[in-house]
Motif scaffolding. Structure first.
Motif, PDB file in Angstrom:
ATOM      1  N   UNK A   8      -2.037 -25.583  28.473  1.00 52.45           N
ATOM      2  CA  UNK A   8      -1.335 -26.403  29.869  1.00 52.45           C
ATOM      3  C   UNK A   8      -0.206 -26.533  29.478  1.00 52.45           C
ATOM      4  N   UNK A   9       0.360 -27.091  30.895  1.00 56.08           N
ATOM      5  CA  UNK A   9       1.619 -27.567  30.615  1.00 56.08           C
ATOM      6  C   UNK A   9       1.788 -28.392  31.827  1.00 56.08           C
ATOM      7  N   UNK A  10       2.240 -29.729  31.829  1.00 62.28           N
ATOM      8  CA  UNK A  10       2.424 -30.543  32.721  1.00 62.28           C
ATOM      9  C   UNK A  10       3.454 -31.218  33.362  1.00 62.28           C
ATOM     10  N   UNK A  11       4.286 -32.050  34.513  1.00 63.64           N
ATOM     11  CA  UNK A  11       5.581 -32.087  33.902  1.00 63.64           C
ATOM     12  C   UNK A  11       6.188 -33.650  33.413  1.00 63.64           C
ATOM     13  N   UNK A  12       6.744 -33.714  33.247  1.00 58.09           N
ATOM     14  CA  UNK A  12       6.841 -35.672  32.476  1.00 58.09           C
ATOM     15  C   UNK A  12       8.803 -35.736  32.341  1.00 58.09           C
ATOM     16  N   UNK A  13       8.895 -36.566  33.128  1.00 61.19           N
ATOM     17  CA  UNK A  13      10.587 -36.868  33.428  1.00 61.19           C
ATOM     18  C   UNK A  13      11.218 -35.771  34.068  1.00 61.19           C
ATOM     19  N   UNK A  14      10.823 -34.897  34.774  1.00 63.29           N
ATOM     20  CA  UNK A  14      11.310 -33.778  35.480  1.00 63.29           C
ATOM     21  C   UNK A  14      11.419 -32.583  35.139  1.00 63.29           C
ATOM     22  N   UNK A  15      10.579 -32.511  33.346  1.00 64.47           N
ATOM     23  CA  UNK A  15      10.654 -31.246  33.008  1.00 64.47           C
ATOM     24  C   UNK A  15       9.284 -31.218  32.628  1.00 64.47           C
ATOM     25  N   UNK A  16       8.523 -29.007  32.614  1.00 58.58           N
ATOM     26  CA  UNK A  16       7.795 -28.790  32.442  1.00 58.58           C
ATOM     27  C   UNK A  16       7.352 -28.688  30.999  1.00 58.58           C
ATOM     28  N   UNK A  17       6.996 -29.716  30.533  1.00 57.45           N
ATOM     29  CA  UNK A  17       5.959 -29.626  28.494  1.00 57.45           C
ATOM     30  C   UNK A  17       4.452 -29.764  28.106  1.00 57.45           C
ATOM     31  N   UNK A  18       4.909 -29.059  27.091  1.00 58.60           N
ATOM     32  CA  UNK A  18       2.987 -28.777  26.649  1.00 58.60           C
ATOM     33  C   UNK A  18       3.117 -30.065  26.737  1.00 58.60           C
TER      34      UNK A  18
END
Length: 75
Positions: A3-13
């Motif tokens: 699953x991925x989420x957006x943190x600081x404008x970036x897609x991260x696990x």
């Protein structure tokens, strides 16, 4: 499946996004009138003391417990 989420404008696990490098701070509760004594509860510690003193528990702590009617408490 990852699953991925957006943190600081970036897609991260998601698992990596939840990791913290520092302490977590939770603000205190808003003051409220105790339904037990009528006194004003002004902090989490005050709430814990009040509940312990009067042998009370938080309904959220009952999640999954079996009720007298045979159903499970949803907390």
């Amino acid at each position: 499946m990852t699953t991925y989420v957006i943190r600081d404008g970036k897609l991260v696990e998601k698992a990596k996004a939840l990791q913290s490098d520092g302490p977590f701070f939770m603000r205190d509760i808003e003051p409220y009138e105790s339904p037990i004594t009528g006194l004003t509860i002004t902090s989490r510690s005050h709430r814990r003391e009040e509940m312990k003193r009067h042998d009370c528990i938080d309904a959220r702590d009952l999640k999954g417990e079996l009720r007298a009617n045979g159903t499970r408490h949803r907390g």
